[in-house]
Design a protein around this motif. Structure first.
Motif: not given
Ligand code: SAM
Ligand code: SF4
Length: 469
Positions: A236-255
């Motif tokens: 559910a990461y990012g859902k509350d921030l409403n920035l159109g940035y979710d776990l897929a985006d975060l995983l990619e940047e962390v990788a």
């Protein structure tokens, strides 16, 4: 004094989350004193304890190896099931005795149990020797609360029902120099009907991606080999921030930080998107391991649990994940949820046979005061003996599949991150990319390194291997 209230804890507001930097404006009051922290429950609590230790160290306290040498003892508690609760009150009895021979001993209680009204009432009524109690929403206030107790010698109770600002930059004393937990989202808004977490941990709040990436980049610089992104429902990461940035985006940047290993727990099937699966497939440093709790295989029980997926939907997601090369999938299952019949339970066994999990955490349903399922429990007809039998039957099946999947690994070579000396003489241990425990003969120089290990024997819960030069 601030005491918690379950009705307030249940409410959700639309207020934007505010971020504040951690700040303590006094130092070294803990000089010449030692602390001991005992942690119950999940990885979230383990990581909170790392922050507790970090905060105490930052104001001069030292860590005590032995609980008997401690001046301050803190119990970081879990409220998920009744037995966790019983363990804590049992241990408080032991601490009461310790305090009789050491009047200056300071005892603190925090974590999810502290968020329960009933627990705070009980502490107030029967456990006056507990010096301070604080909750999950004001962890950062720990140094202030200990100081207040030391200065006034009065019991300090400060537990908020509602989450406050999200605190960044808290000092952390990590348990390992090689693998680290990184919070990405706090709280939970799923309100599964059996679960107390949405009350004890508050509403879903994501950290800013820049703060997360800053923390991961710092860990990379410090030589960490693995990060685990943490949340009650990381998907559910990012859902509350409403920035159109979710776990897929975060995983990619962390990788892309090039940390050798990226993990994430826990995933709720509801929020798992195809894009997240694609990102896991794309980056070799995102581990091919997913913990995907199913809870029950019966549609009737899933509905009563408020899980918001059917067994067929779960199977569809499971099949998609299974296409990731070499993936291991584990789960959580509750037996004896109120109203679960033998037929419902057979549906659970049936889906376990379908999924053939690599492992599972299995539990007997435990009623939690204030949750909707606790009311259903009052009319529950199934005896504890029947539930224990179901748990036994389930565990037998789960163990068979764990052993089967482990046996398939024999004679193959896997990368493992070496963590330390295992209990066995001269043996080291570490985990595969798929999160399987491996014991092997080696020396301590290997700790913190990723090495190749050939598997030579398999058991249900661990593997034996040998180092491949
Ligand atoms: N947020 C995660 C999720 O939804 O999968 C995990 C939450 S909880 C710390 C871990 C597991 O405890 C749950 O997946 C569930 O199987 C179990 N659990 C939660 N509440 C329970 C209860 N009242 N009785 C028995 N088991 C429970
Ligand atoms: Fe509890 Fe459900 Fe939230 Fe997990 S998703 S923490 S089981 S309410």
């Amino acid at each position: 004094m601030k005491i918690p209230n379950m009705l307030d804890a249940k409410k959700r507001n639309k207020n934007e989350v505010k971020y504040t930097e951690y700040n303590v404006d006094f130092n070294n009051f803990g000089e010449n004193k030692k602390f001991y922290v005992r942690t119950y429950g999940c990885q979230m609590n383990e990581h909170d304890s790392e922050k507790i230790k970090g905060m105490l160290s930052s104001v001069g306290f030292k860590s005590a190896e032995d609980i008997n040498d401690a001046d301050v003892i803190i119990l970081n508690t879990c409220a998920i099931r009744e037995n966790a609760h019983d363990k804590v009150f049992g241990f408080l009895g032991v601490l009461k005795h310790m305090k009789q021979s050491n009047k200056n001993l300071i005892i603190g209680l925090c974590g999810c149990m502290a968020q329960e009204e009933g627990v705070v009432d009980e502490i107030l009524a029967k456990h006056k020797y507990v010096n301070f109690v604080f909750g999950t929403h004001n962890l950062h206030r720990l140094p202030n609360l200990i100081k207040e107790n030391m200065d006034t010698d009065k019991q300090v109770i400060e537990v908020y029902s509602k989450e406050g600002n999200l605190i960044e930059g808290m000092p952390v004393k990590r348990a390992s120099n090689y693998k680290a937990y990184v919070n990405i989202i706090y709280g939970c808004d799923k309100f599964c009907t059996y679960c107390i977490v949405p009350y004890t941990r508050g509403k879903q709040r994501s950290r800013n991606k820049d703060d997360i990436l800053k923390e991961v980049n710092k860990l990379v610089k410090e030589g960490y080999q693995e990060v685990t992104l943490l949340g009650q429902n990381v998907n559910a990461y990012g859902k509350d921030l409403n920035l159109g940035y979710d776990l897929a985006d975060l995983l990619e940047e962390v990788a892309k930080t090039n940390i050798p290993r990226v993990r994430f727990i826990t995933s709720h099937p509801w929020d798992f998107t195809d894009r997240m699966i694609e990102v896991i497939k794309k980056y070799p440093n995102i581990m091919n391991y997913v913990h995907l709790p199913i809870q029950s295989g019966s549609d009737k029980i899933l509905k009563l649990m408020g899980r918001r997926y059917t067994r067929e939907e779960y199977k569809t997601l499971f099949d998609k994940l299974k296409k990731i090369d070499g993936i291991a999938i584990t789960t959580d299952i509750i037996v004896g949820f109120p109203g679960e019949t033998e037929e419902d339970f057979l549906d659970t066994l049936d889906i376990v046979k379908y999924c053939q999990y690599d492992g599972a955490f299995t539990f007997i349903y435990s009623p939690r005061v204030g949750t909707p399922a606790a009311k259903l429990f009052e009319k529950d007809q199934t005896t504890l003996e029947e539930k224990e039998q179901r748990l036994y039957r389930l565990n037998e099946l789960i163990n068979d599949y764990s052993l089967m999947s482990n046996k398939r690994m024999v004679n193959n070579t896997y990368k493992i991150l070496v963590e330390g000396l295992s209990n066995k003489d001269g043996m080291m241990y570490g985990y595969t990319e798929t999160n399987k425990l491996v014991n092997f003969k080696g020396n301590e120089d290997l700790i913190g390194k990723i090495v190749n290990i050939r598997i030579i024997d398999a058991k249900s819960f661990s593997l034996d291997g040998e180092l491949v030069e």
